[in-house]
Design a protein around this motif. Structure first.
Motif, short mmCIF file in Angstrom:
data_model
loop_
_atom_site.label_atom_id
_atom_site.label_comp_id
_atom_site.label_asym_id
_atom_site.label_seq_id
_atom_site.Cartn_x
_atom_site.Cartn_y
_atom_site.Cartn_z
N ILE A 31 0.87 -1.18 0.00
CA ILE A 31 0.00 0.00 0.00
C ILE A 31 0.90 1.23 0.00
CG2 ILE A 31 -1.78 1.28 1.24
CD1 ILE A 31 -2.67 -1.39 2.46
N VAL A 32 0.90 1.94 -1.11
CA VAL A 32 1.75 3.12 -1.27
C VAL A 32 0.85 4.33 -1.49
CG1 VAL A 32 3.61 4.18 -2.61
CG2 VAL A 32 3.58 1.69 -2.26
N HIS A 33 0.95 5.31 -0.60
CA HIS A 33 0.11 6.50 -0.75
C HIS A 33 0.44 7.20 -2.07
CE1 HIS A 33 -1.69 10.42 0.05
NE2 HIS A 33 -2.35 9.85 1.05
N PRO A 34 -0.57 7.68 -2.78
CA PRO A 34 -0.30 8.32 -4.08
C PRO A 34 0.59 9.55 -4.00
CG PRO A 34 -2.61 8.59 -3.42
CD PRO A 34 -2.01 7.58 -2.50
N GLU A 35 0.70 10.19 -2.83
CA GLU A 35 1.55 11.36 -2.69
C GLU A 35 2.98 11.01 -2.27
OE1 GLU A 35 0.64 14.44 -3.54
OE2 GLU A 35 -1.28 13.58 -4.16
N ALA A 36 3.22 9.76 -1.93
CA ALA A 36 4.58 9.35 -1.56
C ALA A 36 5.50 9.49 -2.78
CB ALA A 36 4.58 7.92 -1.05
N GLN A 37 6.75 9.84 -2.52
CA GLN A 37 7.73 10.01 -3.61
C GLN A 37 8.68 8.82 -3.60
OE1 GLN A 37 9.54 13.97 -3.68
NE2 GLN A 37 7.81 14.76 -2.47
N VAL A 38 8.51 7.97 -4.59
CA VAL A 38 9.29 6.74 -4.69
C VAL A 38 10.15 6.83 -5.94
CG1 VAL A 38 9.20 4.23 -4.87
CG2 VAL A 38 7.48 5.44 -3.51
N ALA A 39 11.47 6.83 -5.76
CA ALA A 39 12.38 7.04 -6.88
C ALA A 39 12.50 5.78 -7.75
CB ALA A 39 13.75 7.46 -6.36
N GLU A 40 13.20 5.95 -8.84
CA GLU A 40 13.42 4.86 -9.79
C GLU A 40 14.22 3.73 -9.13
OE1 GLU A 40 15.67 4.22 -14.11
OE2 GLU A 40 15.50 6.21 -13.20
N GLY A 41 13.84 2.51 -9.43
CA GLY A 41 14.59 1.35 -8.97
C GLY A 41 14.31 0.93 -7.55
N VAL A 42 13.32 1.52 -6.89
CA VAL A 42 12.97 1.13 -5.53
C VAL A 42 12.15 -0.16 -5.57
CG1 VAL A 42 11.62 1.76 -3.49
CG2 VAL A 42 13.08 3.46 -4.60
N GLU A 43 12.46 -1.08 -4.66
CA GLU A 43 11.69 -2.31 -4.52
C GLU A 43 10.90 -2.25 -3.21
OE1 GLU A 43 14.09 -5.79 -4.78
OE2 GLU A 43 15.23 -5.05 -6.51
N ILE A 44 9.61 -2.53 -3.29
CA ILE A 44 8.74 -2.52 -2.12
C ILE A 44 8.06 -3.88 -2.04
CG2 ILE A 44 6.79 -1.43 -0.97
CD1 ILE A 44 7.51 1.16 -2.43
N GLY A 45 8.27 -4.58 -0.91
CA GLY A 45 7.83 -5.95 -0.78
C GLY A 45 6.37 -6.10 -0.40
N PRO A 46 5.92 -7.35 -0.28
CA PRO A 46 4.52 -7.64 0.01
C PRO A 46 4.04 -7.01 1.31
CG PRO A 46 5.68 -9.63 -0.65
CD PRO A 46 6.72 -8.58 -0.47
N TYR A 47 2.86 -6.41 1.25
CA TYR A 47 2.15 -5.88 2.42
C TYR A 47 2.88 -4.73 3.13
CZ TYR A 47 -0.56 -10.09 1.61
OH TYR A 47 -1.32 -11.07 1.02
N ALA A 48 3.90 -4.19 2.51
CA ALA A 48 4.52 -2.99 3.07
C ALA A 48 3.56 -1.81 2.94
CB ALA A 48 5.83 -2.68 2.36
N ILE A 49 3.70 -0.84 3.85
CA ILE A 49 2.85 0.35 3.84
C ILE A 49 3.75 1.58 3.78
CG2 ILE A 49 1.13 1.69 5.11
CD1 ILE A 49 0.20 -0.93 6.38
N ILE A 50 3.50 2.45 2.80
CA ILE A 50 4.30 3.66 2.60
C ILE A 50 3.36 4.86 2.73
CG2 ILE A 50 5.91 4.87 1.10
CD1 ILE A 50 6.83 2.04 1.91
N GLY A 51 3.66 5.76 3.67
CA GLY A 51 2.77 6.87 3.98
C GLY A 51 2.87 8.04 3.03
N GLU A 52 2.01 9.01 3.27
CA GLU A 52 1.83 10.15 2.37
C GLU A 52 3.07 11.01 2.22
OE1 GLU A 52 -1.08 14.12 2.01
OE2 GLU A 52 -1.29 12.73 3.70
N HIS A 53 3.80 11.25 3.31
CA HIS A 53 4.89 12.22 3.30
C HIS A 53 6.27 11.56 3.18
CE1 HIS A 53 1.83 15.09 4.42
NE2 HIS A 53 1.53 14.37 5.48
N VAL A 54 6.29 10.35 2.70
CA VAL A 54 7.54 9.58 2.63
C VAL A 54 8.23 9.83 1.30
CG1 VAL A 54 8.50 7.24 2.57
CG2 VAL A 54 6.70 7.81 4.22
N ARG A 55 9.57 9.95 1.36
CA ARG A 55 10.40 10.01 0.16
C ARG A 55 11.42 8.88 0.25
NH1 ARG A 55 10.78 16.22 0.99
NH2 ARG A 55 12.80 15.78 1.94
#
Length: 256
Positions: A7-31
């Protein structure tokens, strides 16, 4: 790659090449910086900035609200530099408005499983925190320090450059750079000679640090007297200057 169950918040900033595993949660203000990997079931929340090429293992909690009853949801930050390794069940928390407003973690550190870094801490570069080691709020840990398993550091305490805490050490006063602290209500247990050799300190530098250590902690002199003797008898170098200045800035006293 982002796993479809994450679950990745649409406002989170995730750069190229990042891997996010199963059931991880990424909040709104995360870079999250390029090339970092976020393990399964990890939670990255709050105002959190993660540098490039970090590895955050499963079940870590990064950026959750600080364990401070005065916190009221203010914008405070957790800033994590490049190439940090954050192992399972580690908790890293942001700063508070009554502190410095951020928790800052440098580059190339290793946080083994079950470590805890509380609000408003500053951790330098290439620090190792072994399993279950804990920093209370407002702690400063300088570069290349090693914290043994299950050690704990009292709030507002400092751990100096290339210092080492023995396993289970309970640290309530500042630990001088290049030294070892050990025990419940830790005391100084000598110079971290092995660590200094591994860092490439020259024999002359190690000899000078040993002499400064003996004058500071084993001579029976008052702090001001010991510093005066060090200035008279020990060749000045960046390491000796830092050793002296660290002691002079201590507010909680130093481990002796």
């Amino acid at each position: 790659m982002i796993h479809p169950t994450a679950i990745v918040h649409p406002e989170a900033q995730v750069a190229e090449g990042v891997e996010i595993g199963p059931y991880a949660i990424i909040g709104e203000h995360v870079r999250i910086g390029r090339g970092s990997r976020i393990g399964a079931h990890s939670v990255i929340d709050g105002w959190t900035d993660i540098g490039e090429e970090c590895q955050i293992f499963h079940m870590a909690s990064v950026g959750g609200i600080p364990q401070d009853l005065k916190y009221r949801g203010e914008e405070t930050w957790l800033r994590i530099g490049k190439r940090n390794i954050i192992r399972e069940f580690t908790t890293l928390q942001p700063g508070t408005v009554t502190g410095i407003g951020e928790t800052v973690i440098g580059e190339g550190n290793l946080f083994m499983a079950y470590c805890h870094v509380a609000h408003d801490c500053v951790v330098g570069n290439r620090v190792i925190m072994a399993n279950g080691s804990t920093l209370a709020g407002h702690v400063v840990v300088e570069d290349h320090a090693i914290l043994g398993g299950l050690s704990a550091v009292h709030q507002f305490t400092r751990v100096g450059e290339s210092a080492m805490l023995s396993g289970g050490a309970m640290v309530g006063q500042d630990v001088l750079p290049y030294t070892i602290a050990s025990g419940n209500r830790a005391t100084s247990a000598g110079l971290n000679t092995v660590g200094l050799k591994r860092r490439g300190f020259s024999p002359d530098t190690i000899s000078a640090v040993k002499k400064a250590y003996r004058l500071m902690l084993r001579s029976g002199l008052r702090l001001d007297e010991a510093i005066a003797r060090i200035r008279e008898e020990v060749p000045m170098s960046p390491e000796i200057v830092h050793f002296i200045e660290f002691a002079q800035k201590s507010e909680r006293g130093i481990c002796r």
